[in-house]
Design an enzyme around this catalytic site. Structure first.
Site, mmCIF file in Angstrom:
data_model
loop_
_atom_site.group_PDB
_atom_site.id
_atom_site.type_symbol
_atom_site.label_atom_id
_atom_site.label_comp_id
_atom_site.label_asym_id
_atom_site.label_seq_id
_atom_site.Cartn_x
_atom_site.Cartn_y
_atom_site.Cartn_z
ATOM 1 C CG HIS A 82 29.091 115.570 30.342
ATOM 2 N ND1 HIS A 82 28.828 115.686 31.580
ATOM 3 C CD2 HIS A 82 29.312 117.057 29.946
ATOM 4 C CE1 HIS A 82 28.878 116.853 32.094
ATOM 5 N NE2 HIS A 82 29.162 117.566 31.010
ATOM 6 C CD GLN A 113 31.553 128.559 31.518
ATOM 7 O OE1 GLN A 113 32.204 128.356 30.467
ATOM 8 N NE2 GLN A 113 30.539 127.855 31.702
ATOM 9 C CB SER A 141 28.490 118.432 36.955
ATOM 10 O OG SER A 141 28.527 118.138 35.644
#
Lengths: 284, 284
Positions: free
Chosen positions: A33, A57, A182
């Site tokens: 990121h 999602q 993540s």
């Protein structure tokens, strides 16, 4: 750093003539990121990072509830990388009562992740359209780690005539080769080392190509050979063309510079994805 | 008057600080469209009228091929009403090869027209989203004649955080009461007179309410009574609430000022729709 949680406020963000870069994320930021944010910083006058774990999602059996969250850490990382605004709406702000719209993308959203995660890309496309309307970026930054997502977003932007540029940014990796995600936080250090076999399998397929192999089947087999003994359930390892068509099905390699290796596997209870071009440009 | 046919050009339309009003149409303009354009003219600095017979919102057995077209006449009417730009893309400009996106709206798009014309509102929502991105209007004008469509567009704009105002404009009618529609051109003058029974049935239902009737069933029955002897196939005549819920099903009138009568019928081989508020404000 401005922390904005309401859609009303982010819409009203004063921008003047500044070029705006948007980095949409689900938070729990890592160096991947940060590299998107730095790129956005370099190419725009104002950088907005959105942090939203988008329920739309996630499938019912997926990891929405346990998805890692740490807003304080995210704020530090985003600011250090050059973001001025962190947009952190909650789910009721993004999907208030009565919400009834859904953006479906066919084409690049159908195979691979689309076939295995029904509704996933509709959720991605819908939230991305909302973020584009709320932030009105000149450029939006997405990691190549989610290669298929990047193709879906490009399709969406072209189909619906969004007035912005989609920028894909290279995957960042641990020293072992494991793609930053993540979800890596679900793994121990030792498991992460083992999970690097995923990237090594992509490298093995690339190596087969470099050694002269031109049959899609044989290239994929070279990648899969490495995974056979690893503690994982392979969902797919595919060599695909520019429209994500399975080149083992067509039997034709086509333009090798347009071919890409995509994989998904479950290791230690965690679903991991990775991808790489068939023809890797070596770092110089 | 500027006639623009390419998406590239309409996107690049110089606007400066002008407020832009968009009137999306399928062409074959009539006084209903003209009233939208005049309203847009009064409320904005620049008026764009789009003329696009959107194939995505027609079903396979519907009247796409015979839908009336007359660009020269449309140009005259739009200009006289105050439009500066006519955007007239063709289908390949709007849906080029590879197009794969589709905006689905549930909620207000599900009953009535939604149930009878599968895919219709997805087609409407998708093209409207494209037009909004291409023209970037401050306000967009839709006729109340397509009442359900207006609710679907409002839902869409709110759900996806489009930055514009949706303006609904009253239905224009012939002297007989027949709602103006491009599809009226399929009818002879005599058939149009007969078709005015549709509006008279809505007036009859309103009259029942004015006479003190408060049961949804009885109000609807008063409207249907007029249609029984008419040469038509009624698809529906419903009294609905603000979320298009069928008040005969709930049995409750709720706030009468929020209740609306909607009908669809087939007459002389043409599918016609109309609607009216239950409580009609009389012209003063």
């Amino acid at each position: 750093m401005y922390l904005i949680t309401s859609t009303r406020e982010i819409k009203a963000l004063p921008r003047g003539h500044r070029r705006v870069g948007l980095v949409p994320t689900m938070g729990y930021l890592h160096d991947g990121h940060a590299s998107l944010i730095r790129r956005a910083r370099a190419e725009n006058d104002l950088v907005v990072v959105s942090v939203f774990v988008n329920p739309m999602q996630f499938g019912p059996s997926e990891d929405l509830a346990r998805y890692p969250r740490d807003l304080e850490r995210d704020t530090r990382i985003a600011e250090a990388a050059g973001a001025e605004v962190l947009f952190v709406p909650d789910a009721t702000e993004m999907y208030p009562a009565g919400f009834a719209s859904r953006l479906e993308v066919a084409g690049p959203a159908l195979p691979l992740e689309g076939a295995r995660r029904p509704g996933h890309f509709a959720g991605v496309a819908t939230v991305v359209a909302k973020l584009f309307h709320l932030v009105r970026p000149n450029r939006a930054y997405f990691g190549e780690k989610d290669w298929q997502q990047l193709q879906v977003v490009r399709r969406l932007v072209e189909d619906l005539n969004f007035d912005l540029e989609v920028v894909g940014c290279p995957t960042q990796r641990e020293a072992s080769g494991l793609a930053l995600s993540s979800r890596n936080t679900y793994l121990t250090e030792e498991q992460r080392q083992e999970a690097s076999v995923l990237y090594r399998s992509l490298r093995a397929a690339q190596a087969a190509y470099r050694s002269g192999e031109r049959q899609p089947q044989a290239i994929v087999a070279a990648g899969k050979a490495l995974l056979a003994a690893a503690p994982l359930e392979l969902e797919y390892l595919q060599l695909v063309g520019p429209d994500l068509e399975d080149l083992e099905q067509t039997g034709e390699l086509g333009d090798p510079r347009q071919a890409r290796l995509l994989l998904a596997a479950r290791m230690f209870g965690v679903r991991l994805i990775d991808n790489a071009p068939l023809v890797q440009e070596e770092a110089t």
